[in-house]
Design an enzyme around this catalytic site. Sequence first.
Site, PDB file in Angstrom:
ATOM      1  N   GLY A  57       4.408   2.205  -3.023  1.00 50.49           N
ATOM      2  CA  GLY A  57       3.187   2.782  -3.588  1.00 50.49           C
ATOM      3  C   GLY A  57       3.368   3.081  -5.058  1.00 50.49           C
ATOM      4  O   GLY A  57       4.494   3.166  -5.560  1.00 50.49           O
ATOM      5  N   CYS A  84      10.933   1.336  -0.989  1.00 50.91           N
ATOM      6  CA  CYS A  84      10.598   1.716  -2.371  1.00 50.91           C
ATOM      7  C   CYS A  84      10.053   3.144  -2.410  1.00 50.91           C
ATOM      8  O   CYS A  84      10.804   4.086  -2.194  1.00 50.91           O
ATOM      9  CB  CYS A  84       9.632   0.702  -2.969  1.00 50.91           C
ATOM     10  SG  CYS A  84       9.532   0.792  -4.778  1.00 50.91           S
ATOM     11  N   TYR A  85       8.764   3.332  -2.653  1.00 50.73           N
ATOM     12  CA  TYR A  85       8.202   4.687  -2.593  1.00 50.73           C
ATOM     13  C   TYR A  85       8.478   5.295  -1.227  1.00 50.73           C
ATOM     14  O   TYR A  85       8.724   6.505  -1.119  1.00 50.73           O
ATOM     15  CB  TYR A  85       6.698   4.628  -2.857  1.00 50.73           C
ATOM     16  CG  TYR A  85       6.013   5.988  -2.813  1.00 50.73           C
ATOM     17  CD1 TYR A  85       5.899   6.767  -3.961  1.00 50.73           C
ATOM     18  CD2 TYR A  85       5.483   6.488  -1.618  1.00 50.73           C
ATOM     19  CE1 TYR A  85       5.277   8.006  -3.928  1.00 50.73           C
ATOM     20  CE2 TYR A  85       4.864   7.721  -1.573  1.00 50.73           C
ATOM     21  CZ  TYR A  85       4.762   8.482  -2.717  1.00 50.73           C
ATOM     22  OH  TYR A  85       4.148   9.711  -2.681  1.00 50.73           O
ATOM     23  N   HIS A 177      11.927  -4.374  -2.201  1.00 48.63           N
ATOM     24  CA  HIS A 177      10.851  -4.850  -1.333  1.00 48.63           C
ATOM     25  C   HIS A 177      11.327  -6.057  -0.513  1.00 48.63           C
ATOM     26  O   HIS A 177      11.283  -7.189  -0.996  1.00 48.63           O
ATOM     27  CB  HIS A 177       9.630  -5.240  -2.172  1.00 48.63           C
ATOM     28  CG  HIS A 177       8.910  -4.077  -2.755  1.00 48.63           C
ATOM     29  ND1 HIS A 177       7.912  -3.412  -2.088  1.00 48.63           N
ATOM     30  CD2 HIS A 177       9.055  -3.437  -3.943  1.00 48.63           C
ATOM     31  CE1 HIS A 177       7.461  -2.417  -2.833  1.00 48.63           C
ATOM     32  NE2 HIS A 177       8.144  -2.404  -3.970  1.00 48.63           N
ATOM     33  N   GLU A 179       9.788  -7.433   1.833  1.00 47.19           N
ATOM     34  CA  GLU A 179       8.645  -8.221   2.319  1.00 47.19           C
ATOM     35  C   GLU A 179       8.271  -9.373   1.398  1.00 47.19           C
ATOM     36  O   GLU A 179       7.598 -10.316   1.832  1.00 47.19           O
ATOM     37  CB  GLU A 179       7.422  -7.320   2.518  1.00 47.19           C
ATOM     38  CG  GLU A 179       6.866  -6.667   1.276  1.00 47.19           C
ATOM     39  CD  GLU A 179       7.517  -5.327   0.966  1.00 47.19           C
ATOM     40  OE1 GLU A 179       6.887  -4.524   0.250  1.00 47.19           O
ATOM     41  OE2 GLU A 179       8.651  -5.087   1.426  1.00 47.19           O
ATOM     42  N   GLY A 232     -14.572 -24.450   4.029  1.00 49.63           N
ATOM     43  CA  GLY A 232     -13.164 -24.204   3.753  1.00 49.63           C
ATOM     44  C   GLY A 232     -12.433 -23.784   5.018  1.00 49.63           C
ATOM     45  O   GLY A 232     -13.029 -23.625   6.089  1.00 49.63           O
ATOM     46  N   ASP A 234     -11.050 -20.935   5.890  1.00 50.57           N
ATOM     47  CA  ASP A 234     -11.371 -19.613   6.426  1.00 50.57           C
ATOM     48  C   ASP A 234     -12.656 -19.645   7.242  1.00 50.57           C
ATOM     49  O   ASP A 234     -12.687 -19.221   8.398  1.00 50.57           O
ATOM     50  CB  ASP A 234     -11.502 -18.593   5.298  1.00 50.57           C
ATOM     51  CG  ASP A 234     -10.316 -18.600   4.367  1.00 50.57           C
ATOM     52  OD1 ASP A 234      -9.239 -19.058   4.795  1.00 50.57           O
ATOM     53  OD2 ASP A 234     -10.459 -18.179   3.210  1.00 50.57           O
ATOM     54  N   LYS A 376      -3.722 -16.546   4.803  1.00 50.14           N
ATOM     55  CA  LYS A 376      -4.168 -17.935   4.866  1.00 50.14           C
ATOM     56  C   LYS A 376      -3.318 -18.779   5.813  1.00 50.14           C
ATOM     57  O   LYS A 376      -3.847 -19.568   6.598  1.00 50.14           O
ATOM     58  CB  LYS A 376      -4.143 -18.543   3.464  1.00 50.14           C
ATOM     59  CG  LYS A 376      -4.600 -19.988   3.402  1.00 50.14           C
ATOM     60  CD  LYS A 376      -6.092 -20.147   3.588  1.00 50.14           C
ATOM     61  CE  LYS A 376      -6.840 -19.680   2.370  1.00 50.14           C
ATOM     62  NZ  LYS A 376      -8.292 -19.944   2.462  1.00 50.14           N
TER      63      LYS A 376
END
Length: 520
Positions: A57, A84-85, A177, A179, A232, A234, A376
Amino acid sequence: MTQHDRLLIIDFGSQVTQLIARRLRELDVFCEIHPYQNVTDAFLDAFAPKAIIFSGGPDSVTRAGSPRPPKKAYELGVPILGICYGQQVMMQDLGGKVEARHGSAEFGRAYVTPSDDRIDLLAGWFLDGTGREQVWMSHGDHVSEIAPGFEVYATSPGAPFAITADLNRRFYAVQFHPEVHHTPNGRTLYENFIRDAGFTGDWTMGAYREEAIQKIRDQVGDAKVICALSGGVDSSVAAALLHEAIGDQLTCVFVDHGLLRLNEAEEVVGMFRDHMNLRVIHAQEQDLFLGELEGVSDPETKRKIIGKLFIDVFQKYADDIEGARFLAQGTLYPDVIESVSFSGGPSVTIKSHHNVGGLPEKMGLKLVEPLRELFKDEVRVLGRELGLPASFIGRHPFPGPGLAIRCPGEITREKLDILRKADAVYIDQIRKHGLYDEIWQAFVAILPVRTVGVMGDGRTYDYACALRAVTSVDGMTADYYPFSHDFLGETATRIINEVKGINRCTYDITSKPPGTIEWE
């Protein structure tokens, strides 16, 4: 509906919190993201998480009133990972100390080295012979004293407590991080964490499909639904999912706003009517959109005009469909993240999206967004689950505002026609060279400048264009595609020779960040 083992991600406002969820989904773990404001003692009792992750954050735990988790989170007896935070808040809450930035900030690539790697969380780390692991740091504050019960397991030049843990309580905290893709071995760390928490990996895209269909049926009932269809990935997957859930209750509306690529309207409408047997209305509204956009140069104004007109158009067609009470959209996580924090937390707005933010009350339609929590690549997996052809699944992303945001400055029909032709040549080149599937997204932007050129011994004064091609996994970060100079030269020659109105080509080599993928 299946009751999965559940992991709770408490969001403190990081721009990449949703990437944590994405990593966990790759490991077949069901997880939900909830803003720290909403995570109360009662919420924890009801959610009953098997493990908890504190996100990063932008705030500072040294500030009075900074975001905190409820104390009960530490009392549940489940593993917790602070990032992190999240590390800093854990240390501060449990008796350690955090110092505000004073020259020790770390942003970007860093390397951690083990002080003791004999813990399960670090299984598979520090094995490449270098004795260190690359990670991605983004912090100014740092832990200056770890909480009682914690030990240090790795350090970095700017973070003496880069990895800490209290093994008895199964509390883990990292300053980096894991991720993001710039922490190459981050997945392994998450695997180790969920293994320690006892997750069995019982959540798959097949399970998501079944649950999403049931949620749609529960939400919609016997009402009619209008789906915003662009052709598209999505909206195609959203339409297929909705059709499987509610069949003939679905009507797709394809809005031709005059901002589409070459021959796109004919291809999309024919594709959905013929292949999927869906009810599709072809709304030809080119004059409406281009008329409202005439003379407009500001990108945010363009987006807002297009968003408003989309709503107006859908309202018009909804009025003609008896029983229509819902509007479905293919909104994804990255759309929401860039518009406003999905969690309601304090992350920063980058740009508005025409299909995010709900509907005005006057429209009288409720929103259905079955893909709102997917990235996506996950949507493509879901599309394969639904049996969509590879030609649907593999299409590059195309923004809702269409060519409007690939035409910086004022939009004119002349510039759009030039842009369509140039884009068609560029994509044809990419396909001919067998590069289409290696690239996340590629397009041409027509620049709001004219340049002097010489063709056939004569002077030209035409538009310049920029070619853009990026590689990405999730759209959150992206790198430019490293075309060869031969490819770029050949492509520029074709565009200039075949497209009247362009006499100069450039190639955009900006990554995201600091740029965005689209130009506006």
